[in-house]
Design an enzyme around this catalytic site. Sequence first.
Site, PDB file in Angstrom:
ATOM      1  N   HIS A  68       1.843   5.264   6.422  1.00 18.45           N
ATOM      2  CA  HIS A  68       1.692   5.665   5.023  1.00 18.45           C
ATOM      3  C   HIS A  68       2.070   7.131   4.836  1.00 18.45           C
ATOM      4  O   HIS A  68       1.550   7.998   5.560  1.00 18.45           O
ATOM      5  CB  HIS A  68       0.249   5.448   4.558  1.00 18.45           C
ATOM      6  N   ASN A  75       4.063  -5.453   5.897  1.00 16.70           N
ATOM      7  CA  ASN A  75       2.855  -6.205   6.244  1.00 16.70           C
ATOM      8  C   ASN A  75       3.173  -7.608   6.764  1.00 16.70           C
ATOM      9  O   ASN A  75       2.266  -8.335   7.175  1.00 16.70           O
ATOM     10  CB  ASN A  75       1.924  -6.303   5.034  1.00 16.70           C
ATOM     11  N   GLY A 131      -2.102  -3.961   1.010  1.00 15.49           N
ATOM     12  CA  GLY A 131      -2.258  -5.176   1.801  1.00 15.49           C
ATOM     13  C   GLY A 131      -1.280  -6.280   1.477  1.00 15.49           C
ATOM     14  O   GLY A 131      -1.219  -7.293   2.187  1.00 15.49           O
ATOM     15  N   ASP A 162      -0.541   8.400   9.812  1.00 14.84           N
ATOM     16  CA  ASP A 162      -0.946   7.206  10.555  1.00 14.84           C
ATOM     17  C   ASP A 162       0.241   6.389  11.049  1.00 14.84           C
ATOM     18  O   ASP A 162       0.084   5.264  11.522  1.00 14.84           O
ATOM     19  CB  ASP A 162      -1.874   6.324   9.714  1.00 14.84           C
ATOM     20  N   SER A 205       0.812  -1.218   0.000  1.00 14.66           N
ATOM     21  CA  SER A 205       0.000   0.000   0.000  1.00 14.66           C
ATOM     22  C   SER A 205       0.845   1.267   0.000  1.00 14.66           C
ATOM     23  O   SER A 205       0.400   2.314  -0.483  1.00 14.66           O
ATOM     24  CB  SER A 205      -0.932   0.007   1.210  1.00 14.66           C
TER      25      SER A 205
END
Length: 343
Positions: free
Chosen positions: A156, A66, A36, A153, A7
């Site tokens: 990102h 991830n 993802g 966040d 992502s």
Amino acid sequence: MLFLGDSITDGWRGSGLAVWNSAFAPLKAANFGISGDGTQHVIWRLRHGELDGIQPKLVVLMIGTNNAGGPAADIALGIKAILADIREFSPKSRVLLLGIFPRSERPDALRAKVADVNKLIEPFDDGRKVFYLDIGAKFLTADQTLTKDIMPDGLHPNAAGYQIWADAILPTVKHLMLDDPTLLAPTFRAPSSSPRVAKLQASIATGKVGAGVKALEKLAEDKDGATARSASAALATVAAWKDGLDTEIGSLRAEGDVFAAAELAGGMVTSYTGSESVAKGYHDLLLEMKKDPAFAAGSEYDKLEAMPAEARKDPRFAKLVDAFVKKYPTTVYAGRAKGLVRR
């Protein structure tokens, strides 16, 4: 060229779009980031035809955040498998392997895991096909905070974060996009604080190693102590890089991969233009290896390997491989050629 990742890479289509259009669209870049994705998903994509029919000059790879719930060693193995798959399905591509970006506002277990992975994948840089670059520090403040002004966040990037990313890799991207595949040059972790040394570092990084080393040797005797120390440190970096390539040339010859060894020697001849004694040594070595029958076998194998994955599905490709194996049955390339046939 193409970007491959999760992502964070996918975000070039969103928060990073304006930066992308300015920095990478002119280089005909494609974005293969999927939100993802972990290492296992990229492996699946590559093994199910994602690179069929294309041969990007450069792949910018950043993947693994991830997978942070698993062991660092497993994440690194996944990245290693991705590099091997890129090599198989797009053999002429270079890869700019980025260290996984830092995450979380403050240092924590996840960020520590990312740092562990980056230490494990840094040695994947072979100076020829894979080039490692860790730009994570550029996202952090002096006290190691990852601010919301860059990654709201804690994972990102926003537009400002994507600008930092582009600025940090664009010089390396442009260098790796050069047409000369034999260009060999060391990389420096950071520019010197001495403007004169930093200028020479930049020149050396473009492949002008011989001339750059001569100039650094003079600066290493400069009256200004800081400049002299910086030049000496840069010389040590170049020497370590050269020693590593010399070792690799020897290892490749010992393994029977004379063609790859010769490619490296030829690249060093070009890089050491301006340092005639060093260049001559590599030139003599190159001529010696070209006389080895294994060099001719490697040259023919190189043409087979360069054929895209889509072409390897053609039954005629299997016949080419069979003919090659019969011609060079005892070389290291015979076994590799058999592996090119997708059954």
